[in-house]
Motif scaffolding. Structure first.
Motif, PDB file in Angstrom:
ATOM      1  N   TYR A 118       1.730   4.576   1.576  1.00 43.84           N
ATOM      2  CA  TYR A 118       1.346   5.461   2.804  1.00 43.84           C
ATOM      3  C   TYR A 118       1.964   6.762   2.832  1.00 43.84           C
ATOM      4  O   TYR A 118       2.649   7.023   1.969  1.00 43.84           O
ATOM      5  N   GLN A 119       1.554   7.597   3.772  1.00 37.74           N
ATOM      6  CA  GLN A 119       1.901   9.127   3.649  1.00 37.74           C
ATOM      7  C   GLN A 119       3.319   8.992   4.049  1.00 37.74           C
ATOM      8  O   GLN A 119       4.046  10.176   3.485  1.00 37.74           O
ATOM      9  N   ALA A 120       3.762   8.175   4.892  1.00 36.73           N
ATOM     10  CA  ALA A 120       5.145   8.306   5.346  1.00 36.73           C
ATOM     11  C   ALA A 120       6.045   7.582   4.176  1.00 36.73           C
ATOM     12  O   ALA A 120       5.865   6.335   4.127  1.00 36.73           O
ATOM     13  N   VAL A 124      11.841  10.509   2.527  1.00 37.11           N
ATOM     14  CA  VAL A 124      11.335  11.675   3.411  1.00 37.11           C
ATOM     15  C   VAL A 124      11.741  11.426   4.719  1.00 37.11           C
ATOM     16  O   VAL A 124      12.239  12.157   5.437  1.00 37.11           O
ATOM     17  N   MET A 125      11.410  10.044   5.361  1.00 33.81           N
ATOM     18  CA  MET A 125      12.019   9.614   6.734  1.00 33.81           C
ATOM     19  C   MET A 125      13.454   9.940   6.925  1.00 33.81           C
ATOM     20  O   MET A 125      14.025  10.265   7.878  1.00 33.81           O
ATOM     21  N   GLN A 185      20.500   9.604  16.350  1.00 32.86           N
ATOM     22  CA  GLN A 185      20.673   8.884  14.906  1.00 32.86           C
ATOM     23  C   GLN A 185      19.486   9.270  14.021  1.00 32.86           C
ATOM     24  O   GLN A 185      19.688   9.195  12.795  1.00 32.86           O
ATOM     25  N   ARG A 186      18.338   9.377  14.418  1.00 25.02           N
ATOM     26  CA  ARG A 186      17.200   9.315  13.503  1.00 25.02           C
ATOM     27  C   ARG A 186      16.508  10.630  13.525  1.00 25.02           C
ATOM     28  O   ARG A 186      15.964  10.896  12.413  1.00 25.02           O
ATOM     29  N   TYR A 187      16.627  11.483  14.608  1.00 20.00           N
ATOM     30  CA  TYR A 187      15.914  13.026  14.458  1.00 20.00           C
ATOM     31  C   TYR A 187      17.037  14.004  14.271  1.00 20.00           C
ATOM     32  O   TYR A 187      18.124  13.653  14.309  1.00 20.00           O
ATOM     33  N   GLN A 188      16.397  15.160  14.124  1.00 21.36           N
ATOM     34  CA  GLN A 188      17.310  16.085  13.891  1.00 21.36           C
ATOM     35  C   GLN A 188      18.473  16.647  14.859  1.00 21.36           C
ATOM     36  O   GLN A 188      19.614  16.713  14.510  1.00 21.36           O
ATOM     37  N   GLN A 229       0.863  -1.212   0.023  1.00 20.44           N
ATOM     38  CA  GLN A 229      -0.110  -0.058  -0.050  1.00 20.44           C
ATOM     39  C   GLN A 229       0.841   1.106  -0.107  1.00 20.44           C
ATOM     40  O   GLN A 229       1.842   1.223   0.494  1.00 20.44           O
ATOM     41  N   LYS A 238      15.553  11.501   5.092  1.00 22.25           N
ATOM     42  CA  LYS A 238      15.831  12.984   5.206  1.00 22.25           C
ATOM     43  C   LYS A 238      15.832  13.714   6.789  1.00 22.25           C
ATOM     44  O   LYS A 238      16.438  14.703   6.995  1.00 22.25           O
ATOM     45  N   ARG A 239      14.983  13.200   7.589  1.00 22.31           N
ATOM     46  CA  ARG A 239      14.945  13.657   8.863  1.00 22.31           C
ATOM     47  C   ARG A 239      16.085  13.326   9.683  1.00 22.31           C
ATOM     48  O   ARG A 239      16.098  13.852  11.021  1.00 22.31           O
ATOM     49  N   ALA A 240      16.786  12.569   9.465  1.00 19.63           N
ATOM     50  CA  ALA A 240      18.000  12.048  10.214  1.00 19.63           C
ATOM     51  C   ALA A 240      19.051  13.180  10.030  1.00 19.63           C
ATOM     52  O   ALA A 240      19.454  13.806   9.093  1.00 19.63           O
ATOM     53  N   PHE A 249       1.694  18.633   9.455  1.00 20.06           N
ATOM     54  CA  PHE A 249       2.842  19.377   8.421  1.00 20.06           C
ATOM     55  C   PHE A 249       2.801  20.851   8.716  1.00 20.06           C
ATOM     56  O   PHE A 249       1.788  21.660   9.217  1.00 20.06           O
ATOM     57  N   PRO A 276       7.202  13.881   8.942  1.00 26.13           N
ATOM     58  CA  PRO A 276       7.236  13.402   7.594  1.00 26.13           C
ATOM     59  C   PRO A 276       5.953  12.554   7.229  1.00 26.13           C
ATOM     60  O   PRO A 276       5.921  12.254   5.914  1.00 26.13           O
ATOM     61  N   TYR A 277       5.041  12.582   8.070  1.00 25.38           N
ATOM     62  CA  TYR A 277       3.574  12.262   7.773  1.00 25.38           C
ATOM     63  C   TYR A 277       2.891  13.024   9.148  1.00 25.38           C
ATOM     64  O   TYR A 277       3.348  13.361   9.898  1.00 25.38           O
ATOM     65  N   GLN A 278       1.553  12.715   8.824  1.00 25.22           N
ATOM     66  CA  GLN A 278       0.703  13.275  10.020  1.00 25.22           C
ATOM     67  C   GLN A 278      -0.102  12.350  10.816  1.00 25.22           C
ATOM     68  O   GLN A 278      -0.181  11.238  10.400  1.00 25.22           O
ATOM     69  N   PHE A 290      12.772  19.282  14.216  1.00 19.89           N
ATOM     70  CA  PHE A 290      12.082  17.898  13.598  1.00 19.89           C
ATOM     71  C   PHE A 290      10.714  18.340  12.746  1.00 19.89           C
ATOM     72  O   PHE A 290      10.027  18.681  13.210  1.00 19.89           O
ATOM     73  N   ARG A 291      10.725  17.854  11.624  1.00 20.35           N
ATOM     74  CA  ARG A 291       9.619  18.269  10.799  1.00 20.35           C
ATOM     75  C   ARG A 291       8.939  17.102  10.335  1.00 20.35           C
ATOM     76  O   ARG A 291       9.657  15.895  10.072  1.00 20.35           O
TER      77      ARG A 291
END
Lengths: 96, 473
Positions: free
Chosen positions: A71-73, A77-78, B325-328, A69, A80-82, B84, B101-103, B98-99
């Motif tokens: 998904y929005q996530a 994009v995920m 490691q994962r967030y800003q 499916q 790039k948050r690292a 968002f 990536p989904y809502q 931290f932005r």
């Protein structure tokens, strides 16, 4: 009454991956001891015949159809948050 | 303080072109700009995107497209909801920048009905606290007295609604974090049955008790928001089926309803003036034909001890993902271990560190059975007592919190602060729906009536609060 020693607090900090200042160690020795003493009132409670209530929804082994499916996530994009990335992957420090 | 019409009236006016989504969003943004410097209810504003969304809703109306039940209604989300257009920090330094990536599912469902998120509300960092004093963005001031706290952890949401910045806000409740600030700020705050609202896209605190819910000025609005957000979500496998009947259908008479006044919630820790207010509210129910009697749940005084084992245990696990490691946010270090430690030591505040260490302690080998398992056993005992009580009565009532809003800095000791949750944690541990509805004030400081219903009876709970509200006006 439980009393946390300096060594015990330092051990907990290590397990929690936290570095504490001397001041913090002293502060947490007192505060953690207070909290632990408070919760120790459960020790004497009779719980015979009961099973632990780890969850309350009473749902068990929820499954869904295994289908692809959108998904929005989005993985790109995920990533790039690292803090660090390379070639679309999360870049982490050396483990061993 | 400002007012808004009822949410359904705002949306109707937008759909009938008597007002517009853009006007509503502009009004909300104006009020936030005017009031926030004094109250600090909001920590980020979603200006551009919210106006863009409003414009598109207005255009849809002109072109005759369907726009939903919350068309053009502005709202504020607590900063632990992924939304968002702004950072999602849970008011903690460790998530700065931290932005989403989904809502979050809840926000997605509100947007699908035309609601527009205009800002993110202040809170105790990671929802740890009962005053917003643990926020890394400074404390929120209580709209009724700026020397006092708004409660917490959803204190920013409560203050924003009380000030009339927006018609409604989203909060999250793990042990009282919607109900207690609602009580302190004089608004309605609903914690639904566990699993009725999706946790997907909300920064996790304690996964077995986290609940998402509305904070509004009246019961009808809370019911309407719940009706939009409730129900199963495949992104959160702990969600449950909603009731088929609309949650806005609140015509349930109080005649013959059985109300249990909980003996243990009127203990020596309760402020005598708060006690009087709550007792007067119960009398109102009696006058309306409800059958009121005292009930006793002997294990209730243990609930707080259970809570402060189970919740730190769960949150220490949930917060382990903040490893730089994962967030800003990531602090430098010579090796990976040093990066973990430096990130967590500089990013987490004192309360998060305290709870992480308690959680780590009660889960560690040698202590697990004595603390964590024992707490879950006592939790089972509590649940049994609730079940027995609900054999006899339809609702349980008592105070939400032992006092009215306290002064900023007044409850400095952690244990003192935890005592705030004395009455609110037990329904959370049992997964029961509960709410706070205003029931008077003491020298200008609001008091909330705490109503608790059996599992899945969210609509009856709202109906009971609605009948009380009607009798007040």
């Amino acid at each position: 009454m439980s009393k946390f020693t300096r060594e015990e607090v330092l051990k907990l900090a290590e397990l929690s991956r936290l570095t504490l200042t001397d001041e913090e160690v002293e502060q947490y020795q007192k505060e953690l001891s207070d909290i632990l003493s408070y919760v120790e009132q459960l020790e004497s409670v009779d719980v015979s015949g009961l099973k632990p209530a780890y969850q309350v929804s009473n749902l068990h082994t929820v499954t869904r159809e295994d289908k692809i499916q959108t998904y929005q996530a989005q993985p790109a994009v995920m990533v790039k948050r690292a803090p660090k990335q390379e070639d679309g992957y999360i870049k982490v420090g050396r483990m061993i | 303080m400002y007012d808004w019409p009822k949410i359904s009236d705002i949306a109707t006016a937008v759909r009938d072109k008597k007002s517009s989504a853009v006007e509503n969003v502009q009004e909300a943004l104006k009020r936030i700009k005017e009031l926030n410097p004094e109250y600090n209810a909001v920590i980020s504003v979603i200006e551009e995107e919210s106006l863009k969304r409003a414009k598109s809703i207005d255009e849809d109306i002109v072109s005759g497209k369907p726009v939903g039940r919350l068309a053009g209604v502005p709202f504020i989300a607590k900063d632990n909801y992924l939304v968002f257009g702004a950072d999602t920090t849970a008011a903690s330094n460790i998530l700065k920048g931290f932005r989403a990536p989904y809502q979050s599912t809840v926000v997605e469902r509100l947007e699908a009905e035309g609601a527009i998120c205009v800002a993110k509300a202040n809170m105790d960092a990671f929802a740890h606290g009962g005053s917003t004093e643990n926020s890394d963005f400074g404390v929120t001031k209580n709209p009724h007295d700026t020397e006092r706290v708004p409660g917490g952890s959803s204190g920013g949401s409560a203050a924003a609604v009380s000030l009339g910045m927006v018609p409604f806000a989203l909060g999250s409740d793990t042990g009282g974090s919607i109900r207690q600030p609602a009580s302190f700020c004089g608004i309605v705050g609903l914690k639904p049955t566990y699993g009725l609202t999706s946790r997907s896209g909300v920064v996790a605190m304690a996964s077995s008790t986290d609940c998402m819910g509305p904070m509004t000025t009246n019961v009808d609005d809370a019911a309407l928001v719940l009706d939009v957000i409730a129900g199963k979500d495949e992104l959160d496998s702990t969600t449950i089926e909603r009731e088929e009947v609309s949650y806005t259908d609140l015509n349930e008479s109080l005649k013959g309803k059985r109300i249990g006044v909980v003996k243990e919630w009127f203990d020596e820790g309760l402020d005598p003036e708060v006690k009087k207010c709550v007792e007067a509210a119960v009398e109102t129910y009696k006058a309306a034909g409800a059958d009121v009697k005292e009930v006793t749940l002997p294990s209730l005084p243990l609930a707080l001890a259970v809570y402060y084992i189970v919740v730190p245990a769960e949150l220490s696990s949930n917060l382990s993902r903040h490893d730089g490691q994962r967030y800003q946010y990531s602090a430098a270090g010579e090796d990976l271990q040093a990066v973990y430690k430096n990130t967590r030591s500089t990013g987490f505040g004192a309360e998060a560190k305290r709870r992480i260490m308690i959680g780590t302690h009660v889960l560690s080998s040698g202590y697990y059975d004595a603390y964590y398992k024992k707490a879950q056993l006592v939790r089972a005992k509590l649940i049994k007592e609730f079940e027995a009580a609900f054999e006899e009565v339809d609702f349980l009532m008592g105070p939400v919190a032992p006092t009215t809003a306290f002064k900023i800095g007044e409850n400095e000791e952690p244990i003192q602060m935890y005592m705030q949750d004395m009455y609110s944690v037990a329904p959370s541990l049992a997964g029961l729906p509960a709410l706070s509805v205003p029931c008077g004030d003491i020298e200008g400081l609001p008091v909330g009536l705490h109503i608790v219903a059996p599992n899945g009876k969210d609509r009856s709970l709202l109906a009971a609060a609605k009948q009380y509200e009607d009798m007040q006006s």
